[in-house]
Design an enzyme around this catalytic site. Structure first.
Site, PDB file in Angstrom:
ATOM      1  CG  LEU A 141      45.452  37.926  47.808  1.00  0.00           C
ATOM      2  CD1 LEU A 141      46.712  37.449  48.320  1.00  0.00           C
ATOM      3  CD2 LEU A 141      44.685  39.014  48.995  1.00  0.00           C
TER       4      LEU A 141
ATOM      5  CE1 TYR B 150      39.854  30.833  44.472  1.00  0.00           C
ATOM      6  CE2 TYR B 150      41.639  28.714  45.260  1.00  0.00           C
ATOM      7  CZ  TYR B 150      40.814  29.608  44.803  1.00  0.00           C
ATOM      8  OH  TYR B 150      41.984  29.534  43.224  1.00  0.00           O
TER       9      TYR B 150
ATOM     10  CB  ILE C  29      41.039  40.686  43.393  1.00  0.00           C
ATOM     11  CG1 ILE C  29      41.679  41.451  44.396  1.00  0.00           C
ATOM     12  CG2 ILE C  29      40.324  39.939  44.209  1.00  0.00           C
ATOM     13  CD1 ILE C  29      40.999  42.700  45.185  1.00  0.00           C
ATOM     14  CE  LYS C  30      41.608  31.268  40.811  1.00  0.00           C
ATOM     15  NZ  LYS C  30      40.240  31.166  42.154  1.00  0.00           N
ATOM     16  CB  ILE C  31      36.635  35.721  44.437  1.00  0.00           C
ATOM     17  CG1 ILE C  31      36.247  36.963  43.544  1.00  0.00           C
ATOM     18  CG2 ILE C  31      37.432  37.033  45.250  1.00  0.00           C
ATOM     19  CD1 ILE C  31      35.380  38.085  43.725  1.00  0.00           C
TER      20      ILE C  31
END
Lengths: 307, 307, 307, 307, 307
Positions: free
Chosen positions: B170, B173, B205-207
């Site tokens: 996910l 953003y 999780i990508k932030i």
């Protein structure tokens, strides 16, 4: 565990439900320290989603870990533990069968600004079944211009849940452009929200402790004409419980914002005196150190047991 | 390949998932140069859709060709390659089984002006299965008035993906009318977005690397009260990782805008120091000549391996 | 019970329906004190949802209990009892087969402010089948900008209901931005709403007693040109009944706001004189003490029986 | 007909598609005068819907008859004939197997004024299958606030089409509130629209001949930094073809407004020189007398054949 | 009844349809006084819903009764009778097989004020099948901002209808914010609406008699350039018929507002002279006394028969 007379009485109010739904309702009533009393204390931990992680978990950083909460609920002898999908997925495998789990199917964050609030549906009944849950949870915002969307999504979920043998715990939080800020916890509005919840088919209704304010002019006339007392919290709780099918639906109350222990126990005593079936207590529990939290929850349970 | 202790530990956090989903998560953790370390470096190439072809591919025109990117990911030993439908369809047949593929299921272009951003769903779980993918990818914009649409579409896709044995990566953003421009990368907002992602059921999780700014007044009080340091990037990364189920969800960070190599490696060192599980690096990789890009990715992997 | 000539005549108007739907229509016509007369008096209790509990039930607090109402309907010999999901679920098991139940499938509360009203769908045809109901109930608001949503949801529900052998009772309450406040009960608007209801496929139509006002300019010309009398309530009722397929659909009238007994019986006499098929009487019944309510309902039935 | 080397090469770019989809792509590439060259000239006749009948057909009134167009396409040796549902239904039975048919699944008329344009979906994949079509056609308006609706409807249709063995021809026409009037045919915007189309999974992409204008400030910087020539049409076409997976997607160009023959052939020469795979030519063909139209289409085909 | 040459010719235009759809089209063409002529006169009675009961039926109060109309259609020898769900359900059982029935699937009332009109879908294809209908009817409002909703709902219904062997009769009534009041019956707009209807897949198209006005500037240029006469009604009808696939779709015209007999027959003569396939005549028929209405309909039929 055999059914106590009180649990039998409560279950007699849910006679149209299937044995599957009834069994899961009994599982919650017969679990934990209050088993068999007909009272319920539930630990809900959705604040990470609803208020953000730092506000929720920094006061007691152990709470950043999902495992902390389910263990707290077990150690304190709660009737059930409620949380969103992620938190339950984290623990469902290892804690299977140890405590009734309630999957909260919708949630809202505070990052977007909206006039007409509406929680997003973030889980499904199939998730609840897959994770071995005992019930689904859902939040409605009566007073919001988006209320129909929430009621209608609930209608579908409650139908699916009943098909899967799962009862529904409904969080009824009035808010939105239809209400003043003060009106969100007004006694008439709170009682009305409880009535709506019961009519929508909820098995357990969760409302906030009502305040001594009446929001709707038409309701105010009736309160005055019939001299309905709203002075003490127990008076107001009594009105809300009566408004929930004359006390024949399980109505529990939230603890609200974190506060000190004596104030909190005083409030719980008023809830119990007014006929509340129990409390759902989140921040006031998991933001304390664990031993304090367990002690507090035990004290709360004692109050309800003796009511 | 046998599971390393670290991979076993990571997999213990995903115990409620089916063997199918778990197998695909292992496939990503056990692929490429970082196999077995529990770290991940992923090459994502959705910029053709998100920013347009000329801005994305002209700096290194080989990138106009979809085959270039998957080959770069393989040559650099990335854990996985992520792209929209068209790019993956172009290579899926010839590269089947050579590197884990992540199908990005929603995308947004910059040709329309909107206040409340929302990516369009441009692929389906059935596409991911058909193309032999290892995971689905999806982007949410917390802070947007359209967030509920995105969360709810995701809910459906994540459920289908789990049924098909696919984990979910996910992209979180924050943006939209609920946030200031600076707030989009504020540390509180980034951590909150990570928490939401974890609660929605994401596996990875990508932030973005959080900046030293706190957006929400209520959060600011807590950061101050508890003296949470946000001065260095590693401090802020640590807070975000903690906010992702106390570090028990795989959290990786984007590289952001193209920058020079030393600055980039400094940033990666801070990410690694703060507990990041890895990086997802697009423009900084494919806009360099291939040899440079491979070298850079290897350097990044080295930093994470040693962390 | 054999069919009386009048019931046979009424049933001849519903010849395109399946035996299942026809059987349930007969069940309502052949139940209670008015069985076989072709007249109907129905007790509806949705006011807890529509107006809130305190306004609805405080005047006679026994009404807080859902069991009170179904028992009142039985004791008074009504043809049917109509309520939302929660109230029917509470009694369906114990009262199965004792009185025809109508599940009201949509409801509206007064907590939100909206210009274009639209009831939320709060129950399903499957619920009606599960609870052993004899018919579904539904409300439309002609005049609202949301009317198409209501008509189209109804279209789907009425189709499902027919498939399940259930007839439809339609509440037609004109309101919304298209109408003046006075126009909501104008005789032309009420008759128009009845026609719409009949065209939508309703089996039983419920409208409000029309007032001596004509809302639409085009309609006014016709009333004047053809000297259609609208002076007495019976005149206006006659026009509405004629507007419902020339009196060949069952049209019943609401009692409206609580009023004193003589005024109410006068109104009923006018309804009966104008050709009404009966009344649907809520607040005027359940807000009185039970004995008075039963007496009143019996008096109302007598008027219709003799008409 | 055996595959030429060029067709084999083109088909190698579509390797992830099923044999069914590939067969239909080959059918178009191997039909008509350009069979085997890898080039395509398609006759599209949706102008009756898009601009109205009188503007479309009065210049050559034979065109009022649907049969005229399919016969023109056959006589001229086009690769395929594209039209909305009605036009194809009129001829599908008698012309079955004589020329590949493309069913245009969405269309827009000019009778309503809207800021954010969106074509209505007016046909279905099942219609395309029923009528023996070789492909589906669909239009997107990048730049419109309704683009997500169009992309998402396409996602569903493209998935169904692939399941039915049908490739997709995508009309990509940037327009809407996000773009200036001039920007609709800007070279950066046109190339961006081609990239989006390819990423959405289109097999054949149709764009307009780009003009010497750059719309987006961020893109302008890149064009300038890398000295990308946009002076001649062939330069601009080359950029658009490159932006379509480095020339590995079939990209064809519309003829636009009716113009005189020399100007039109000059334009086609530039298209061919820039690497276009062909033209889609409607009004410039069917608004001429038939013999002239056939001659023109042959001349166009000659240019592409020799390119 | 054997097919006449004219009916054979007409049916040759619908060759892509299934035998089931074709059979029902033949049933309408071969029914009543005009059987075998290729002409059609249809009685439509949806005015109770569209304009309200008093305006529709008071001039001839027998019309309040649904049975009146179907009998009138039979007595007059019409090709078909069209009405909404309620009216058809009332008569379908007793009149089964006596006259082709057309179920109008969407309807609009005049009680709500809206800028962008859209009829509500009030019936389904399954209803049409259940009631033994020969075709479905549907209304579109080209020019409305809601046109896409109507076109798309139609797309689904027309697909279902074809699957059930039912042809589609399409009412095309331009209106909405995109058009001036005068423009709603402009000849260019009417012809455009007919073209759209044919492209959407309608089998029979119903439009209003076009007036001598041209709405769209672009169309005006073409009318002038090519000297298209719009002076007489027959001229304008001819243009509309030509715009409907060069006269190869069945195009019939409404009678519009009630008027005196000579004026009405004059208009019909112009329609017939212009190539109309017939009339659909509601208020002008059923608002007259029955004998007069039958006489009028016979006179209309005579005009078309002799055309």
């Amino acid at each position: 565990m055999a059914l106590s007379d009180r649990v039998k009485q409560i279950m007699s109010w849910y006679g149209s439900d299937t044995p599957g739904v009834r069994a899961n309702l009994v599982r919650m009533l017969n679990h934990g320290n209050l088993a068999g009393t007909g009272k319920m204390v539930i630990l809900p931990v959705d604040q990470g989603f609803e208020h953000g992680p730092v506000r929720s978990f920094q006061p007691n950083p152990e709470g950043y870990d999902p495992e902390y909460h389910v263990q707290l609920a077990i150690d304190a002898g709660c009737n059930a533990y409620a949380a969103p999908l992620g938190f339950l997925e984290f623990v469902a495998d290892r804690y299977a069968g140890q405590i009734p789990l309630i999957l909260k199917l919708n949630n809202s964050d505070t990052l977007a600004k909206v006039d007409q609030p509406c929680s997003a549906v973030t889980g499904s009944v199939r998730d609840a079944v897959r994770l071995g849950c005992t019930a689904i949870g859902y939040t409605i915002y009566p007073g919001s211009g988006q209320r129909n969307t929430m009621y209608q999504d609930l209608r579908q979920l409650i139908l699916e849940a009943k098909d899967s043998g799962l009862p529904t715990v409904l969080w009824a939080y009035p808010r939105g452009a239809g209400l003043s800020k003060e009106g969100e916890q007004a006694v008439d509005v709170t009682a009305y929200a409880a009535q709506i919840s019961a009519q929508l088919g909820a098995h357990v209704i969760k409302i906030k402790p009502p305040k001594d304010h009446i929001e709707q002019a038409e309701a105010k006339k009736v309160f005055e004409k019939y001299n309905i007392s709203t002075k003490t919290l127990s008076d107001r709780v009594r009105h809300c419980v009566q408004s929930s099918f004359n006390g024949k639906r399980i109505v529990i109350f939230s603890g609200g914002e974190a506060k000190d222990t004596p104030a909190l126990l005083d409030e719980v005593r008023e809830l119990a005196k007014g006929g509340a079936f129990g409390s759902i207590m989140g921040r006031n529990a998991f933001q304390r150190p664990k031993a304090e939290a367990v002690k507090l929850l035990h004290d709360v349970m004692d109050i309800f047991r003796k009511a």
